[in-house]
Enzyme design. Structure first.
Site, PDB file in Angstrom:
ATOM      1  N   CYS A  74      -4.911  -3.396   2.876  1.00 34.98           N
ATOM      2  CA  CYS A  74      -4.648  -3.092   4.275  1.00 34.98           C
ATOM      3  C   CYS A  74      -5.865  -3.284   5.196  1.00 34.98           C
ATOM      4  O   CYS A  74      -6.219  -4.417   5.512  1.00 34.98           O
ATOM      5  CB  CYS A  74      -4.099  -1.671   4.394  1.00 34.98           C
ATOM      6  SG  CYS A  74      -3.211  -1.357   5.958  1.00 34.98           S
ATOM      7  N   GLU A  81       0.855  -1.193   0.000  1.00 32.13           N
ATOM      8  CA  GLU A  81       0.000   0.000   0.000  1.00 32.13           C
ATOM      9  C   GLU A  81       0.892   1.244   0.000  1.00 32.13           C
ATOM     10  O   GLU A  81       1.950   1.269   0.610  1.00 32.13           O
ATOM     11  CB  GLU A  81      -0.875  -0.013   1.251  1.00 32.13           C
ATOM     12  CG  GLU A  81      -1.824   1.175   1.363  1.00 32.13           C
ATOM     13  CD  GLU A  81      -2.633   1.165   2.649  1.00 32.13           C
ATOM     14  OE1 GLU A  81      -3.744   1.688   2.637  1.00 32.13           O
ATOM     15  OE2 GLU A  81      -2.135   0.627   3.667  1.00 32.13           O
ATOM     16  N   LYS A 126      -9.542   1.093  -2.414  1.00 30.08           N
ATOM     17  CA  LYS A 126      -9.726   0.587  -1.049  1.00 30.08           C
ATOM     18  C   LYS A 126     -11.102   0.981  -0.509  1.00 30.08           C
ATOM     19  O   LYS A 126     -11.482   2.149  -0.532  1.00 30.08           O
ATOM     20  CB  LYS A 126      -8.620   1.149  -0.161  1.00 30.08           C
ATOM     21  CG  LYS A 126      -8.641   0.679   1.276  1.00 30.08           C
ATOM     22  CD  LYS A 126      -7.439   1.280   2.012  1.00 30.08           C
ATOM     23  CE  LYS A 126      -7.392   0.898   3.464  1.00 30.08           C
ATOM     24  NZ  LYS A 126      -6.214   1.511   4.135  1.00 30.08           N
TER      25      LYS A 126
END
Length: 292
Positions: free
Chosen positions: A160, A47, A119
């Site tokens: 993440c 990330e 995300k």
């Protein structure tokens, strides 16, 4: 690639990105080349590969929209030159003057972008040590799960904080993903507590490989990330780990046929059922034994 068309060598490039985008790109390119020279056909970066900075002003002064992003173009050229799949765990991409996207890119060996994923889950937390994060103040959350078909099978994309949301991983597995990507910049505090158990749980629950390239160490903006990039098989076994927080490369042979075998042994995806939730009552009726 191995002779078995379901097998390939995957690599994670563990990084320590900072404020200097040029230095970050150079560092990532060096690790990707190292992975390719070691036989990897798929290389994942963490990330925020292109920049890791807490200041909004510094971030927006540095990043660009996707269509004019020289960082993205440089990685497309690198993938084409090395003839490997390059999965940028995420880049910070400018949407307008106020919001950015935390966006993954999967680039094929011809240099073409074959998948994008924004995300979904924003890291808005207050940690016990006083560390506080409000990702939603800077980034626009994604709205759709994304999978991509690679030559060996289907890869589901996450980033993440998404790892804490099992329903996303289950949805990816139910729609054909046999491996799930989990690139991250986990804080040291949460990484020490939860990184291994969360990633192994997502692998076990879905019967999927999990490939997780991480940021690690002390960054320019003062934050500390955990490192410990991992590649995990569908039975929850760790195939490769960077057992530290320093930049480096890990590799593992991935045989996606093992996903089908794990799901055959524990058919949790097949056995799952939809259910409702009853409202709480002040005098709940006890459950009866079956057959009474």
């Amino acid at each position: 690639m191995a002779e078995n068309s379901r097998s390939f060598v995957a690599a994670c490039a563990q990084m320590r990105s900072g404020k200097d985008m040029t230095a970050n790109v150079d560092a990532a390119a060096k690790l990707i080349r190292e992975a390719a020279e070691s036989g990897a056909a798929y290389v994942q970066t963490p990330e925020m590969t292109n920049i890791l900075v807490r200041s909004r002003d510094e971030l927006f002064a540095a990043i660009m929209p996707e269509n004019v992003c020289p960082t993205l173009a440089a990685f497309q050229e690198l993938a084409r030159g090395l003839e490997v799949y390059v999965h940028l765990g995420s880049l910070a991409v400018k949407l307008d003057g106020h919001r950015a996207a935390n966006r993954s890119f999967v680039i094929d060996p011809e240099g073409e972008i074959v998948a994008r994923y924004d995300k979904i889950h924003m890291f808005d937390v207050d940690l016990p040590n006083g560390e506080s994060w409000r990702e939603s103040a800077t980034y626009r959350p994604g709205e759709s799960a994304v999978g991509v078909d690679l030559p060996w099978g289907r890869l589901g994309l996450t980033v993440c904080y998404d790892v804490r949301f099992p329903t996303l991983h289950r949805a990816l597995a139910e729609t054909g993903a046999e491996a799930i990507a989990s690139p991250a910049a986990f804080t040291r505090q949460t990484g020490e507590a939860h990184w291994h158990v969360l990633l192994r749980s997502r692998a076990i629950e879905t019967g999927s490989f999990v490939i997780a390239a991480a940021q690690g160490g002390k960054h320019d903006d003062g934050r500390e990330t955990y490192g410990h990039s991992l590649i995990i098989d569908p039975w929850g076994r760790v195939l490769a780990e960077a057992d530290h927080d320093r930049p480096g490369v890990i590799l593992a042979e991935i045989d996606l046929a093992q996903s089908a075998e794990a799901r055959r042994r524990i058919p949790a995806l097949e056995n799952g059922r939809r259910f409702g939730v009853l409202p709480q009552t002040s005098d709940p009726t006890p459950l009866r034994d079956v057959g009474t």
